[in-house]
Design an enzyme around this catalytic site. Structure first.
Site, PDB file in Angstrom:
ATOM      1  CE  LYS A  38      -1.719  -9.562   4.545  1.00  0.00           C
ATOM      2  NZ  LYS A  38      -2.752  -9.867   6.122  1.00  0.00           N
ATOM      3  NE  ARG A  81      -5.208  -5.337   8.165  1.00  0.00           N
ATOM      4  CZ  ARG A  81      -4.177  -5.160   7.818  1.00  0.00           C
ATOM      5  NH1 ARG A  81      -3.080  -5.279   7.100  1.00  0.00           N
ATOM      6  NH2 ARG A  81      -3.625  -6.419   8.504  1.00  0.00           N
ATOM      7  NE  ARG A 116       2.263 -13.141  12.985  1.00  0.00           N
ATOM      8  CZ  ARG A 116       1.402 -12.360  12.289  1.00  0.00           C
ATOM      9  NH1 ARG A 116       1.007 -12.602  11.019  1.00  0.00           N
ATOM     10  NH2 ARG A 116       0.424 -11.668  12.365  1.00  0.00           N
ATOM     11  NE  ARG A 168       2.169  -9.203  14.853  1.00  0.00           N
ATOM     12  CZ  ARG A 168       1.452  -8.559  13.566  1.00  0.00           C
ATOM     13  NH1 ARG A 168       2.205  -9.129  12.512  1.00  0.00           N
ATOM     14  NH2 ARG A 168       0.077  -8.512  13.807  1.00  0.00           N
ATOM     15  NE  ARG A 210      -3.879  -9.483  13.903  1.00  0.00           N
ATOM     16  CZ  ARG A 210      -3.369  -9.850  14.045  1.00  0.00           C
ATOM     17  NH1 ARG A 210      -2.596 -10.756  15.240  1.00  0.00           N
ATOM     18  NH2 ARG A 210      -3.110 -10.717  13.264  1.00  0.00           N
TER      19      ARG A 210
END
Ligand code: ADP
Length: 219
Positions: A15, A90, A129, A162, A173
């Site tokens: 996204k 969300r 990431r 992160r 998550r």
């Protein structure tokens, strides 16, 4: 034409990466609630500390707080020609609150882009990431590495991993996504707003899939 989009999809589907590129092209702001919260979490005040704790665990910040943040952001003048909401709403409650926010501000959504990728793809994207601490640009150690290791191509900022991209938080998550966010697909399908995007491929291919949907919307 005003292009007001919501990007929906599991963490790691791409996204943010796709939103950054579309926003640059269309010259509209990317409203990433994750980035807004990460900025808030840098501050050592009560709100910053509580947001940091929630995010590290991979849980969601409460719906009312999110609504306040999004209402303020959507009220800024740069949203006049459109925007991408990346990571918001969300939960079904957030989607309902968003409807009243948009109504108050006299805005309307053009479409919801459902950014889809397999669980395997998502997990590998999240674990590799990296993100710029300064401008929030997203990288991936293998797929989209910065030209110079650890340094952002755009602004020279520090590129870091992160805390919520570590294995335990990733699992949590994905679990929370299926429990709380996946039901939103049905919510928006009923309204006829969902456009599905296959985002399993390389970034260029995914961007073409997005462009195909956007050019139809813009007709
Ligand atoms: P990703 O899409 O990869 O999960 P984000 O950067 O969008 O990452 O979000 C990171 C974290 O920020 C989430 O796990 C959650 O803790 C918090 N967050 C972001 N957007 C919302 C939201 N709309 N509602 C509640 N929490 C949010």
């Amino acid at each position: 034409m005003v292009l007001s989009l919501v990007f929906l999809g599991p963490p790691g589907a791409g996204k943010g990466t796709i939103a950054q590129r579309v926003c640059e092209k269309k010259n509209i702001p990317q409203i990433s609630t994750g980035d807004i919260l990460r900025d808030a979490a840098k501050k050592d005040d009560e709100f910053g500390r509580s947001v940091k704790e929630i995010m590290e665990k991979g849980q969601y910040v409460d719906d009312e707080t999110m609504a306040k943040i999004v209402k303020n952001r959507l009220g800024e003048p740069d949203t006049a020609n459109g925007f991408i909401l990346d990571g918001y709403p969300r939960t079904v409650k957030q989607a309902e609150l968003l409807e009243s926010i948009l109504e108050e501000l006299g805005k309307k959504l053009s479409a919801i882009l459902l950014i889809q990728a397999s669980e395997e793809t998502v997990v590998s994207r999240l674990s590799g990431r990296r993100q710029c601490k300064n401008c929030n640009r997203i990288y991936h150690v293998k797929n989209i590495p910065p030209k110079e290791e650890g340094k952002c191509d755009e602004c020279g900022g520090e590129v870091f991993q992160r805390d919520d991209d570590k294995p335990d938080a990733i699992k949590e998550r994905l679990r929370i996504y299926s429990e709380k966010t996946a039901p939103l697909v049905g919510f928006y399908k009923e309204k006829g707003l969902i456009k599905e995007i296959d985002a399993n491929g390389e970034i260029e291919e995914n961007m073409q899939n997005v462009e195909a949907v956007l050019s139809k919307l813009e007709q």
